[in-house]
Design a protein around this motif. Structure first.
Motif, PDB file in Angstrom:
ATOM      1  N   LEU A   1      59.360  74.576  17.905  1.00  0.00           N
ATOM      2  CA  LEU A   1      59.582  74.165  19.062  1.00  0.00           C
ATOM      3  C   LEU A   1      60.184  72.913  19.020  1.00  0.00           C
ATOM      4  N   ALA A   2      59.792  71.934  18.087  1.00  0.00           N
ATOM      5  CA  ALA A   2      60.410  70.759  17.913  1.00  0.00           C
ATOM      6  C   ALA A   2      61.587  70.629  17.462  1.00  0.00           C
ATOM      7  N   ARG A   3      61.993  71.420  16.532  1.00  0.00           N
ATOM      8  CA  ARG A   3      63.377  71.649  16.142  1.00  0.00           C
ATOM      9  C   ARG A   3      64.452  71.957  17.537  1.00  0.00           C
ATOM     10  N   TRP A   4      63.936  72.927  17.997  1.00  0.00           N
ATOM     11  CA  TRP A   4      64.867  73.480  19.107  1.00  0.00           C
ATOM     12  C   TRP A   4      65.036  72.276  20.217  1.00  0.00           C
ATOM     13  N   SER A   5      63.787  71.472  20.230  1.00  0.00           N
ATOM     14  CA  SER A   5      63.704  70.510  21.504  1.00  0.00           C
ATOM     15  C   SER A   5      64.871  69.441  20.766  1.00  0.00           C
ATOM     16  N   SER A   6      64.740  69.149  19.657  1.00  0.00           N
ATOM     17  CA  SER A   6      65.501  67.916  19.153  1.00  0.00           C
ATOM     18  C   SER A   6      67.000  68.479  19.171  1.00  0.00           C
ATOM     19  N   ALA A   7      67.193  69.726  18.843  1.00  0.00           N
ATOM     20  CA  ALA A   7      68.646  69.955  19.132  1.00  0.00           C
ATOM     21  C   ALA A   7      69.194  70.154  20.404  1.00  0.00           C
ATOM     22  N   ASN A   8      68.197  70.177  21.219  1.00  0.00           N
ATOM     23  CA  ASN A   8      68.673  70.345  22.742  1.00  0.00           C
ATOM     24  C   ASN A   8      69.539  71.368  22.818  1.00  0.00           C
ATOM     25  N   CYS A   9      69.227  72.656  22.346  1.00  0.00           N
ATOM     26  CA  CYS A   9      70.163  73.810  22.168  1.00  0.00           C
ATOM     27  C   CYS A   9      70.094  74.719  23.563  1.00  0.00           C
ATOM     28  N   PHE A  10      69.082  74.389  24.120  1.00  0.00           N
ATOM     29  CA  PHE A  10      68.948  75.126  25.332  1.00  0.00           C
ATOM     30  C   PHE A  10      69.516  74.500  26.725  1.00  0.00           C
ATOM     31  N   HIS A  11      70.207  73.657  26.463  1.00  0.00           N
ATOM     32  CA  HIS A  11      70.514  72.651  27.732  1.00  0.00           C
ATOM     33  C   HIS A  11      72.010  73.355  27.973  1.00  0.00           C
ATOM     34  N   ALA A  12      72.338  73.745  29.200  1.00  0.00           N
ATOM     35  CA  ALA A  12      73.931  73.970  29.411  1.00  0.00           C
ATOM     36  C   ALA A  12      74.311  73.157  30.281  1.00  0.00           C
ATOM     37  N   SER A  13      75.710  73.109  30.319  1.00  0.00           N
ATOM     38  CA  SER A  13      76.152  72.380  31.502  1.00  0.00           C
ATOM     39  C   SER A  13      77.526  72.803  31.937  1.00  0.00           C
TER      40      SER A  13
ATOM     41  N   THR B   1      50.890  72.868  33.099  1.00  0.00           N
ATOM     42  CA  THR B   1      50.243  73.803  32.436  1.00  0.00           C
ATOM     43  C   THR B   1      51.125  74.996  32.181  1.00  0.00           C
ATOM     44  N   ILE B   2      51.863  75.300  33.309  1.00  0.00           N
ATOM     45  CA  ILE B   2      52.669  76.382  33.449  1.00  0.00           C
ATOM     46  C   ILE B   2      53.975  76.030  32.473  1.00  0.00           C
ATOM     47  N   LEU B   3      54.434  74.919  32.655  1.00  0.00           N
ATOM     48  CA  LEU B   3      55.584  74.653  31.831  1.00  0.00           C
ATOM     49  C   LEU B   3      55.229  74.621  30.423  1.00  0.00           C
ATOM     50  N   ALA B   4      54.089  74.217  29.839  1.00  0.00           N
ATOM     51  CA  ALA B   4      53.404  74.196  28.594  1.00  0.00           C
ATOM     52  C   ALA B   4      53.483  75.838  28.074  1.00  0.00           C
ATOM     53  N   GLN B   5      52.920  76.585  28.923  1.00  0.00           N
ATOM     54  CA  GLN B   5      52.824  77.872  28.588  1.00  0.00           C
ATOM     55  C   GLN B   5      54.333  78.628  28.219  1.00  0.00           C
ATOM     56  N   LEU B   6      55.296  78.330  28.992  1.00  0.00           N
ATOM     57  CA  LEU B   6      56.546  78.837  29.143  1.00  0.00           C
ATOM     58  C   LEU B   6      57.164  78.332  27.796  1.00  0.00           C
ATOM     59  N   LYS B   7      57.030  76.800  27.226  1.00  0.00           N
ATOM     60  CA  LYS B   7      57.203  76.681  26.091  1.00  0.00           C
ATOM     61  C   LYS B   7      56.611  77.081  24.811  1.00  0.00           C
ATOM     62  N   GLU B   8      55.495  77.477  25.212  1.00  0.00           N
ATOM     63  CA  GLU B   8      54.605  77.966  24.020  1.00  0.00           C
ATOM     64  C   GLU B   8      55.010  79.363  23.644  1.00  0.00           C
ATOM     65  N   MET B   9      55.341  80.020  24.778  1.00  0.00           N
ATOM     66  CA  MET B   9      55.712  81.632  24.505  1.00  0.00           C
ATOM     67  C   MET B   9      57.501  81.628  23.928  1.00  0.00           C
ATOM     68  N   GLY B  10      57.987  80.496  23.806  1.00  0.00           N
ATOM     69  CA  GLY B  10      59.243  80.511  23.189  1.00  0.00           C
ATOM     70  C   GLY B  10      60.492  80.564  24.383  1.00  0.00           C
ATOM     71  N   ALA B  11      60.224  80.527  25.591  1.00  0.00           N
ATOM     72  CA  ALA B  11      61.084  80.847  26.624  1.00  0.00           C
ATOM     73  C   ALA B  11      62.208  79.468  26.561  1.00  0.00           C
ATOM     74  N   SER B  12      63.539  79.892  26.344  1.00  0.00           N
ATOM     75  CA  SER B  12      64.449  79.137  26.225  1.00  0.00           C
ATOM     76  C   SER B  12      65.076  78.477  27.253  1.00  0.00           C
ATOM     77  N   CYS B  13      64.232  77.759  28.210  1.00  0.00           N
ATOM     78  CA  CYS B  13      64.575  77.377  29.333  1.00  0.00           C
ATOM     79  C   CYS B  13      65.577  76.171  29.136  1.00  0.00           C
ATOM     80  N   ASP B  14      66.464  75.671  30.229  1.00  0.00           N
ATOM     81  CA  ASP B  14      67.016  74.387  30.206  1.00  0.00           C
ATOM     82  C   ASP B  14      65.922  73.431  30.733  1.00  0.00           C
ATOM     83  N   GLU B  15      65.216  73.119  30.046  1.00  0.00           N
ATOM     84  CA  GLU B  15      63.947  72.161  30.396  1.00  0.00           C
ATOM     85  C   GLU B  15      64.271  70.992  31.320  1.00  0.00           C
ATOM     86  N   LYS B  16      65.605  70.379  30.888  1.00  0.00           N
ATOM     87  CA  LYS B  16      65.993  69.094  31.662  1.00  0.00           C
ATOM     88  C   LYS B  16      66.337  69.685  33.112  1.00  0.00           C
TER      89      LYS B  16
END
Length: 1035
Positions: free
Chosen positions: A20-32, A128-143
RNA sequence: GGGCGCUUAGCUCAGCUGGCUAGAGCACUGCCCUUACAUGGCAGGUGUCACAGGUUCGAAUCCUGUAGCGCUCACCA
């Protein structure tokens, strides 16, 4: 190349956080909007902030994540918009319940104070919900995470309301609403659940005013009689003529009310009523008419100009303060009673007065609040409505439907052709019907809610004497919208709707002259309906720095949701998106996923405590395991049953709980369970409290008797699969550890070995299959294809076949590396964590590429390219050849298995020419996979005494050196069984082939296939019989 | 009551436009701790495809009906 070592098994909890930390630092789920690639967006159905996510959410979000990850890997500009919903009634009621537990009520606080308390709850569950989404690996555009009451969403709600108001699509009306007496608000039709209840039909006598007798009305709700303003009779009823012009003296109240004639009134069967109409069986022919407390009576009252007398307070108690003025002294006794108490008291009154004719038991369904679970009171009140019956909304939704999915002809639908018409498709297709029929029978949508939590209705109102009322257009000239109506007392009521931009200026000005803002909030679905627009900055993207978002990501690709949401949400999004964006659809596809039920086919619910918490599964099995099993459970036709187990707190073993049946017939876990496992530590028989025991309050957890969590062994399959992939990769890495490419960019290899060509062909087919299934939103076949390819083809066959050769064969190493790399890619959308962990070591291996298998490098699996194997890899001949090898191997293993030959013992195979060819074709695979030391041509040398014969594809084979001594009796039995089986099969084939109709009409290739199978079966039979003969000579 | 589904192995489920001897996972039985994996390997048994009719050379698959189950819409006289 350095040796790569992986732990012996995959431990999800050890790796998931760092992935999760690697995906997050790569910011790879952000789209513009400026990113390259064709836009592909999904809007998460925002979960309610009332509670943590359950397994149904986990299912839906897993499937969405699979879709969005595949799209991203295909190079599309993939954006998954996450967020949560404020869920007005639901959230307000959970907070009110919490307050009630402290002995407090909402009204003990100011509106601001109360909203602040709800806000606290929201903050807690949102995170809680947002943390759960993350934990299950959901590749949402978190920002881009949104909440339906964020300023950006609020701006959209304000604009939408204003435009609809201005366009005459919002109206104020006094109508019968579904009133929830607990939350004390109106609710929409679809928030009402019908429940079967045992009630009674009461037959009440109403005396005629002139003393000439009485009429008997039938009712299930006698308490409403206080508000009766007429008695209805069908004009065709033979008694109608004699009663014409007469009036009735309403008991208790002494109100004189007319008898009106109306076709709506059902006649009893005895007087010509239609027996098919259930009501005619109970009807007396006289209907008490209570316009303020029954929607049908309201309509009837309007037809006959009857007054509506509301006899209840908002809490559904009898009240003389909400429109009831002619309260007689006798009636006074009932004022203040609850509706339940009033019913009893009124029936008692009629009984005493001799006016109760009879009472019959009657089972019927009664609307209950979907949140409060108390009976809904049809209640007369002033509410705001969206006129969704207007063609601009409902017909527009129908026109959106794909013509191929439309039931009947779309040509009769009003309106000009527009962008978006016909572009909406449902998967599975049958749900198009639900959508269509809903819109064909749609009713105006009540959008005001008497709540404090939600978007406040932006309308200010004031009543004026008609003479002194401000001129029309006073506020619309200033940019507001206005509406006016005449009240029954002749006063003029003015409504001014403000756009958000005028709040600062016009609102105070209105307040200064006595206008008051509507106290109510909007139905939650009003803001949800705008979700695909509001989250993208509509109507003013510049204000929220979202330039280009709306045009890039709306329409979205697909909406993934559950059945009941078709009417609640899908419909409203389609209507609004099309209305505000000139016909544009909010999404092109609607995918309806199945429902996860418990093992008894019951919905998972809090009260039954039969749910499984995704967090528990992630903890015990890992997110990948949960995702894989949920994907595999997603079938198109059936809802799925998930037997729920109990996780023993002592042994950590799961077991199927003992169940009990509740008095309403639900099967639930018994409140107290005992440990069934004996690990030799004295845990056996120790007691624990089940989730149901805890939820129902029938058992209280203690230190000695702890709470046991729910789990399900169904998820084991996913955990095992992740481990399998892990170990296969570990093995492959060990084989490839020595691989050294001939140069920095070696030429692509072209494999020649059968096993290599076969696994590449199988890979190509697996990818094709997965692509096809995904296009139809069929997820179960995706999971099955992955499982079959990775476990069966790759692990069981390919890796086993290449074991002796791969270390010294650079071409084979390239194939192994390529296929493993491809596997990580196709597995990634379903199992993102384990594939991401394995990605690093696998991509560090350098081998030559395989021709036709282009796999561009990438630092992360999450950003890698979806494989597009060249069609040339799909080598049908390699597949055929290898299948022959497999059949031969299975036949030999079968013989070994029956004789329980030790796996390590090498045997000798004696085979005819045709079979030797298969062995040669296999290039060593047969020998490796079947444990063969030596292959000899049959008849080349004398048959060894210990040879065991067995049929194979029409040939007779022998295996020798199986055991040290042959068991003739067992051998005979086996061959006899084979003969019986072959005779049966041959009979079936011969039957077909001797059927003239079959030969004449079946497709030639089918017939040819049958002939071939018959030939083989016959040859097998001959071989088995011969072997039996040989056996006889040995005795 | 209208509509939509479902009923296939002990359990959970696949089987698309009718055609290989009806499949998978789990569970079960036997053998195997063989240097990727016992969260494993190899082999094995298990089904009147809810029931009754029909169409067809051929039906788990198409049609009709029956029974049971689920969901959904409507109905609170």
């Amino acid at each position: 190349m350095s040796e790569i070592t992986l732990a012996k098994s995959y431990s999800p909890s050890e790796h998931e956080p760092s992935v999760l930390a690697r995906w997050s630092s790569a910011n790879c789920f952000h789209a513009s909007p400026t990113d390259s690639g064709e836009p592909y967006s999904i809007f998460i159905p925002p979960p309610n902030v009332t509670a943590a996510l359950h397994l149904g959410h986990a299912l839906n979000n897993t499937l969405q994540d699979v879709l969005i990850r595949v799209a991203r890997m295909r190079g599309m500009n993939a954006m998954w918009m996450p967020g949560t919903d404020h869920a007005g009634i639901a959230t307000q009621s959970v907070v009110e319940k919490r307050l009630a537990a402290q002995g407090k009520r909402r009204t003990d606080f100011s509106r601001e104070e109360f909203v602040a308390k709800v806000q606290e709850w929201k903050d807690e569950y949102e995170s809680t919900i947002l943390a759960q989404l993350k934990e299950m690996g959901a590749s949402c555009d978190e920002k881009r995470t949104r909440f339906t009451m964020d300023p950006v969403c609020t701006a959209a709600v304000r604009e939408a309301f204003f435009l609809l108001f201005q366009d005459g699509l919002i109206e104020r009306g006094k109508r019968i609403v579904n009133w929830d007496p607990v939350s004390q608000t109106a609710i929409a039709d679809d928030e009402v659940e019908m429940e079967e209840v045992d009630g009674f039909f009461y037959y009440l006598r109403y005396p005629l005013e002139d003393g000439s007798g009485h009429v008997t009305v039938a009712t299930t709700r006698p308490e409403t009689m206080l508000g009766d303003t007429a008695v209805g009779v069908n004009p065709r009823d033979p008694r109608a003529a004699g009663l014409r012009g007469k009036r009735v003296r309403l008991p208790i109240v002494d109100r004189i009310i007319p008898i009106v004639e109306d076709d709506y009134v059902v006649m009893p069967v005895a007087l010509g009523g239609d027996p098919a109409d259930g009501k005619s069986l109970f009807a007396s022919g006289f209907l008490k008419v209570t316009p303020a407390h029954d929607p049908n009576d309201w309509e009837l009252g309007r037809r006959h100009g009857l007054p509506a007398i509301n006899v209840m307070a908002p809490d559904a108690s009898m009240s003389d303060r909400h429109g009831w003025t002619d309260v007689s002294p006798a009636a006074q006794a009932f004022v203040g009673l609850s509706r339940e108490a009033a019913r009893i008291a009124i029936v008692e009154w009629f009984k005493k007065a001799g006016l109760l004719e009879s009472v019959k038991p009657y089972r019927h369904s009664v609307g209950h609040g979907s949140r409060s679970h108390v009976p809904i009171e049809p209640y007369l009140s002033d509410q705001w409505y969206v006129r969704v019956t207007d063609a601009r909304l409902s017909t527009s939704a129908l026109r959106a439907m794909d013509p191929a999915q439309f039931d009947g002809s779309r040509s009769g639908l009003a309106g000009e052709a527009r962008d978006g018409d016909g572009g909406l498709k449902f998967f599975p297709t049958r749900y198009a019907k639900t959508f269509q029929h809903w819109h064909e029978g749609i009713r105006d949508w009540c959008i005001s809610r008497q709540l404090w939590w939600g978007h406040r209705i932006p309308v200010w109102s004031k009543s004026f004497d008609a003479a002194t009322a401000p001129a029309a257009g006073t506020w619309s000239a200033q940019g507001a919208a206005e509406m006016r109506r005449t009240l029954p007392d002749g006063q003029l009521e003015l409504f001014v709707c403000l756009p958000e931009s005028l709040d600062a200026t016009l609102a105070p000005a209105l307040a200064a002259i006595g206008f008051v803002q509507d106290a109510d909030v909007l139905d939650t679905w009003f803001s949800s309906a705008l979700w695909p627009m509001s989250t993208l900055g509509w109507p003013n993207s510049g204000r929220f720095e979202m330039d280009g978002m709306l045009d890039t990501f709306n329409p979205s690709a697909v909406l993934s949701t559950a059945r009941e949401i078709i009417t609640l949400w899908v419909s409203r999004m389609v209507m609004f998106n099309r209305y505000f964006l000139n016909g544009r659809l909010p999404f092109r596809h609607v995918f309806i996923h199945c429902i996860v039920q418990d093992g008894f086919g019951q919905k998972m619910s809090k009260s039954l405590a039969n749910g499984v918490d995704p967090r528990d599964i992630i903890a015990t099995h890992g997110a990948d395991a949960m995702r894989f099993v949920l994907t595999q459970m997603s079938t198109a036709t059936q809802d799925v049953r998930l037997p729920v187990d109990v996780l023993c707190p002592f042994t950590q073993e799961s077991f199927a709980p003992k169940t009990i049946t509740t008095d309403v017939g639900h099967v639930v876990a018994a409140p107290v369970q005992s440990c069934p496992t004996d690990l030799g530590r004295g845990d056996l028989g120790r007691k624990m409290v089940s989730a149901y025991g805890y939820a129902s309050g029938s058992a209280v957890p203690t230190a000695d008797m702890p709470l046991a969590r729910n789990t399900s062994s169904r998820f084991d399959a996913g955990r095992n699969f992740a481990t399998k992939l892990w170990n296969a990769s570990r093995f492959a890495l060990a084989q490839l550890g020595t691989a050294t490419p001939s140069s920095d960019s070696p030429p692509a290899v072209v494999p020649v070995a059968l096993a290599d060509r076969w696994i590449l062909a199988r890979f190509a087919r697996a990818v094709d299959g997965i692509n096809g299934s995904l296009a139809e939103y069929q997820f179960n076949p995706v999971a099955d294809a992955l499982y079959d390819f990775v476990w069966r083809d790759f692990c069981d066959w390919y890796l086993e076949a290449i074991k002796p050769t791969v270390k010294n064969d650079p071409v084979q190493q390239a194939v192994l590396r390529g296929v493993l790399d491809g596997i990580l890619r196709i597995m990634h959308p379903v199992m993102p964590f384990v594939t991401e962990v394995l990605w690093t070591p696998v991509s560090a291996i350098a081998t030559a590429p395989v021709r036709g298998l282009e796999l561009p490098t990438s630092p992360l699996a999450a950003t890698s390219r979806w494989p597009t194997p060249d069609a040339s890899l799909n080598d049908a001949r390699a597949i055929e050849s290898f299948e022959r090898v497999q059949s031969l191997v299975i036949a030999i293993r079968n013989v070994r298995g029956e004789r329980q030959v030790n796996d390590r013992r090498k045997i000798v195979l004696h085979a005819p020419k045709e079979v030797l060819a298969i062995v040669a074709e296999g290039g060593g695979a047969v020998e490796t996979l079947a444990g063969i030391d030596r292959v000899e041509a049959i008849g080349a040398s004398p048959r060894p005494a210990d040879a065991v014969a067995f049929p194979f594809m029409g040939s007779e084979l022998c295996a020798s050196a199986l055991v040290d001594a042959v068991d003739v009796g067992a051998e005979r039995k086996r061959l006899e069984q084979t003969i019986v089986d072959r005779v049966r099969v041959i009979g079936g084939f011969e039957g077909k082939l001797s059927n003239a109709g079959y030969l004449a009409k079946a497709r030639p290739e089918v017939i040819e296939q049958t002939r071939q199978m018959l030939g083989e079966a016959q040859a097998d039979l001959v071989a088995a019989r011969r072997a039996l003969d040989v056996l006889s000579t040995m005795v």
